[in-house]
Design an enzyme around this catalytic site. Structure first.
Site, PDB file in Angstrom:
ATOM      1  N   GLU A 103       0.840  -1.206   0.000  1.00 15.39           N
ATOM      2  CA  GLU A 103       0.000   0.000   0.000  1.00 15.39           C
ATOM      3  C   GLU A 103       0.870   1.249   0.000  1.00 15.39           C
ATOM      4  O   GLU A 103       1.998   1.220   0.471  1.00 15.39           O
ATOM      5  CB  GLU A 103      -0.865   0.019   1.272  1.00 15.39           C
ATOM      6  CG  GLU A 103      -2.315  -0.363   1.043  1.00 15.39           C
ATOM      7  CD  GLU A 103      -3.119   0.702   0.309  1.00 15.39           C
ATOM      8  OE1 GLU A 103      -2.539   1.541  -0.413  1.00 15.39           O
ATOM      9  OE2 GLU A 103      -4.344   0.674   0.441  1.00 15.39           O
ATOM     10  N   ASP A 104       0.316   2.343  -0.518  1.00 22.72           N
ATOM     11  CA  ASP A 104       1.037   3.615  -0.432  1.00 22.72           C
ATOM     12  C   ASP A 104       0.901   4.194   0.980  1.00 22.72           C
ATOM     13  O   ASP A 104       1.874   4.609   1.589  1.00 22.72           O
ATOM     14  CB  ASP A 104       0.526   4.611  -1.489  1.00 22.72           C
ATOM     15  CG  ASP A 104      -0.987   4.790  -1.476  1.00 22.72           C
ATOM     16  OD1 ASP A 104      -1.689   4.058  -0.752  1.00 22.72           O
ATOM     17  OD2 ASP A 104      -1.482   5.673  -2.204  1.00 22.72           O
ATOM     18  N   ASP A 107      -4.400   4.999   6.281  1.00 27.31           N
ATOM     19  CA  ASP A 107      -4.957   6.153   6.989  1.00 27.31           C
ATOM     20  C   ASP A 107      -6.008   5.618   7.981  1.00 27.31           C
ATOM     21  O   ASP A 107      -5.674   5.181   9.069  1.00 27.31           O
ATOM     22  CB  ASP A 107      -5.529   7.097   5.923  1.00 27.31           C
ATOM     23  CG  ASP A 107      -6.095   8.381   6.465  1.00 27.31           C
ATOM     24  OD1 ASP A 107      -6.107   8.563   7.683  1.00 27.31           O
ATOM     25  OD2 ASP A 107      -6.540   9.231   5.662  1.00 27.31           O
ATOM     26  N   PHE A 156      -2.546  15.670   5.324  1.00 26.61           N
ATOM     27  CA  PHE A 156      -2.747  15.228   3.947  1.00 26.61           C
ATOM     28  C   PHE A 156      -1.475  15.486   3.153  1.00 26.61           C
ATOM     29  O   PHE A 156      -0.957  16.587   3.129  1.00 26.61           O
ATOM     30  CB  PHE A 156      -3.931  15.948   3.298  1.00 26.61           C
ATOM     31  CG  PHE A 156      -4.250  15.394   1.948  1.00 26.61           C
ATOM     32  CD1 PHE A 156      -4.953  14.201   1.824  1.00 26.61           C
ATOM     33  CD2 PHE A 156      -3.805  16.026   0.789  1.00 26.61           C
ATOM     34  CE1 PHE A 156      -5.218  13.651   0.576  1.00 26.61           C
ATOM     35  CE2 PHE A 156      -4.064  15.484  -0.461  1.00 26.61           C
ATOM     36  CZ  PHE A 156      -4.775  14.294  -0.569  1.00 26.61           C
ATOM     37  N   ARG A 169       1.333  12.896  -8.367  1.00 22.06           N
ATOM     38  CA  ARG A 169       1.889  11.546  -8.185  1.00 22.06           C
ATOM     39  C   ARG A 169       3.354  11.441  -8.607  1.00 22.06           C
ATOM     40  O   ARG A 169       4.076  10.567  -8.173  1.00 22.06           O
ATOM     41  CB  ARG A 169       1.103  10.521  -9.007  1.00 22.06           C
ATOM     42  CG  ARG A 169      -0.345  10.343  -8.575  1.00 22.06           C
ATOM     43  CD  ARG A 169      -0.935   9.109  -9.250  1.00 22.06           C
ATOM     44  NE  ARG A 169      -2.383   9.027  -9.132  1.00 22.06           N
ATOM     45  CZ  ARG A 169      -3.036   8.517  -8.094  1.00 22.06           C
ATOM     46  NH1 ARG A 169      -2.365   8.063  -7.058  1.00 22.06           N
ATOM     47  NH2 ARG A 169      -4.350   8.476  -8.076  1.00 22.06           N
TER      48      ARG A 169
HETATM   49  P1  IMP Z   1      -7.749   4.422   4.194  1.00 18.93           P
HETATM   50  O1  IMP Z   1      -8.736   3.470   3.576  1.00 18.93           O
HETATM   51  O2  IMP Z   1      -8.432   5.534   4.951  1.00 18.93           O
HETATM   52  O3  IMP Z   1      -6.680   3.730   5.039  1.00 18.93           O
HETATM   53  O4  IMP Z   1      -7.015   5.188   3.026  1.00 18.93           O
HETATM   54  C1  IMP Z   1      -6.290   4.519   2.129  1.00 18.93           C
HETATM   55  C2  IMP Z   1      -6.156   5.227   0.808  1.00 18.93           C
HETATM   56  O5  IMP Z   1      -6.553   6.595   0.824  1.00 18.93           O
HETATM   57  C3  IMP Z   1      -4.691   5.237   0.464  1.00 18.93           C
HETATM   58  O6  IMP Z   1      -4.317   4.052  -0.190  1.00 18.93           O
HETATM   59  C4  IMP Z   1      -4.570   6.472  -0.393  1.00 18.93           C
HETATM   60  O7  IMP Z   1      -4.817   6.157  -1.733  1.00 18.93           O
HETATM   61  C5  IMP Z   1      -5.617   7.414   0.146  1.00 18.93           C
HETATM   62  N1  IMP Z   1      -5.004   8.377   1.132  1.00 18.93           N
HETATM   63  C6  IMP Z   1      -5.039   8.324   2.487  1.00 18.93           C
HETATM   64  N2  IMP Z   1      -4.374   9.350   3.043  1.00 18.93           N
HETATM   65  C7  IMP Z   1      -3.894  10.080   2.011  1.00 18.93           C
HETATM   66  C8  IMP Z   1      -3.087  11.291   1.932  1.00 18.93           C
HETATM   67  O8  IMP Z   1      -2.655  11.892   2.918  1.00 18.93           O
HETATM   68  N3  IMP Z   1      -2.801  11.719   0.670  1.00 18.93           N
HETATM   69  C9  IMP Z   1      -3.223  11.091  -0.467  1.00 18.93           C
HETATM   70  N4  IMP Z   1      -3.966   9.961  -0.438  1.00 18.93           N
HETATM   71  C10 IMP Z   1      -4.298   9.469   0.790  1.00 18.93           C
HETATM   72 MG    MG Z   2      -3.674   3.408  -1.861  1.00 14.01          MG
END
Ligand code: IMP
Ligand code: MG
Length: 182
Positions: A103-104, A107, A156, A169
């Site tokens: 994963e990138d 969050d 963010f 990106r």
């Molecule tokens: P989660 O489901 O809330 O854990 O978020 C996961 C996805 O949301 C990540 O794989 C990202 O693609 C996107 N994301 C979460 N935080 C950020 C951020 O700070 N910047 C850009 N994309 C984010």
């Molecule tokens: Mg992602």
């Protein structure tokens, strides 16, 4: 400090590329050690955000690994919607395989929860999670994040694969939303 503008917002440098690459080498080494005596793992890269991290991680491992991609989306602008959509499905048979999610950023963890559920249903033997970035103050799920390369506050960010409404990106450094938007 570099400042960039994406759509309507300004971002400033937060994590330089050297620090990112160093952290990736660290997790790459750890993953190589942990999987050395196991059956060949499948790295499952979560598009789009993980493309740059995946490329760098693949170059830093010293074991054999297969690579597959899946595309999910939960974000709209700078906010998590809480609803994870599958845009490009799992196109590999992972029954009985050791899967490492790449994963990138983790969050809220909604994406990881959905993905782990999907992989369990598909019969994965073992599922582990590697992420370039982890927001520990936001993450409140049970699933263990096995390999977080870098932990960050609840801000963010963009760059190194991550976007703000599809822009940003391509940057090799990571940028954070500027507290001054003038
Ligand atoms: P989660 O489901 O809330 O854990 O978020 C996961 C996805 O949301 C990540 O794989 C990202 O693609 C996107 N994301 C979460 N935080 C950020 C951020 O700070 N910047 C850009 N994309 C984010
Ligand atoms: Mg992602």
């Amino acid at each position: 400090m570099a400042r960039i503008k994406l759509h309507d917002k300004y971002f400033v440098t937060s994590i330089p590329n050297e620090e990112i690459e160093r952290a990736i080498c660290g997790v790459g080494r750890q993953i190589s050690e942990d999987y050395r005596d196991k059956d060949c793992p499948v790295f499952l890269s979560v598009l789009n955000g993980s493309f740059m991290f995946t490329a760098s991680l693949m170059k830093s491992i010293e074991i054999q690994a297969e690579l597959s991609f899946i595309k999910l989306s939960s974000y709209d602008g700078t906010e998590s919607t809480g609803c994870v959509r599958q845009l490009l499905g799992l196109n590999k048979n992972i029954k009985g395989r050791n899967v490492l999610i790449v994963e990138d950023i983790v969050d809220t963890g909604n994406t990881i929860v959905e993905l782990v559920k999907l992989l369990q249903e598909a019969g994965a033997a073992d599922i582990k999670v590697c992420t370039l970035l982890l927001k520990p103050d936001s993450y409140d799920k049970e699933i263990k994040i096995d390999y977080p390369a870098i932990k960050i506050p609840n801000d963010f960010i963009v760059g190194y694969g991550l976007d703000y409404d599809e822009l940003g990106r391509q940057y090799k450094d990571i940028y954070v939303l500027d507290s001054n938007q003038d």
